[in-house]
Design a protein around this motif. Sequence first.
Motif, mmCIF file in Angstrom:
data_model
loop_
_atom_site.group_PDB
_atom_site.id
_atom_site.type_symbol
_atom_site.label_atom_id
_atom_site.label_comp_id
_atom_site.label_asym_id
_atom_site.label_seq_id
_atom_site.Cartn_x
_atom_site.Cartn_y
_atom_site.Cartn_z
ATOM 1 N N TYR A 91 0.831 -1.199 0.000
ATOM 2 C CA TYR A 91 0.000 0.000 0.000
ATOM 3 C C TYR A 91 0.872 1.257 0.000
ATOM 4 O O TYR A 91 2.062 1.215 0.330
ATOM 5 N N VAL A 140 -4.276 2.123 3.482
ATOM 6 C CA VAL A 140 -4.768 1.302 4.586
ATOM 7 C C VAL A 140 -5.453 2.215 5.588
ATOM 8 O O VAL A 140 -4.860 3.195 6.050
ATOM 9 N N GLY A 168 -6.970 -1.167 2.006
ATOM 10 C CA GLY A 168 -6.800 -1.994 3.187
ATOM 11 C C GLY A 168 -7.638 -1.494 4.347
ATOM 12 O O GLY A 168 -7.813 -0.276 4.514
ATOM 13 N N LEU A 223 -6.816 -7.093 4.290
ATOM 14 C CA LEU A 223 -5.463 -6.526 4.230
ATOM 15 C C LEU A 223 -4.616 -7.349 3.255
ATOM 16 O O LEU A 223 -4.647 -8.570 3.305
#
Length: 223
Positions: A91, A140, A168, A223
Amino acid sequence: HVDIKIHHSNADLLEDFVKSNVREYDYLLVMPHFYEQQDKALQVLRNIPREKLILLDKDLAHLPCHGSVFQDFSNDIVQALESAMDLLKHYRGMTLVFPKLVSYPKEIETGFRSFCLQNNIRNRIIPEITEDCQLDPFEVYLVIEETDLVMLVRNAKKQGLTPGRNIGIISCNDTPLKEILLDGITVISTDHEKMGSAAAKMIMENKLEKIKSPFRLILRNTL
């Protein structure tokens, strides 16, 4: 026999209860989350005989000897996120959704900032996820409040983002619903049942000690 009283992080309510009831109980278990009147709350806790006082969820090192089952919020978050570094590398950055209207330990912010600084991760902190919040792809989101989690999932769906692929999601505090929602939401969480059991064991064995509650990241589909 167990009674439950809610102090709502209000030192005055805690003081009223302690003054009226401290002699009536063998133990007083207190969650010491106070964000205003901290000095007063600390003084109230000092007035509880140390052999009766057990702190839950958060320890206060400067109190006289007492029992406690606690989280180390700042370091716990760092260590939990470190365990997911292989996935987080996919990410571009991280966002902590840290509410302003509901009080949470500031150590959560501290731990999040520390983790991102140590690992050179672009980061930001926002107070909430609104209905018109534009989410960043390959970001995230670490959320605390359930309402923010719901809004995050809803917005991701509207914006064509797939959790675990191009966005995420990490939620705080595990629940049975998070085990099945989106085929499993990744969480960072202590075990609250074990925390309560540890405190109960202290009472049953009449042995006060300080116990750090286990904290971990549970990897799931987001995730």
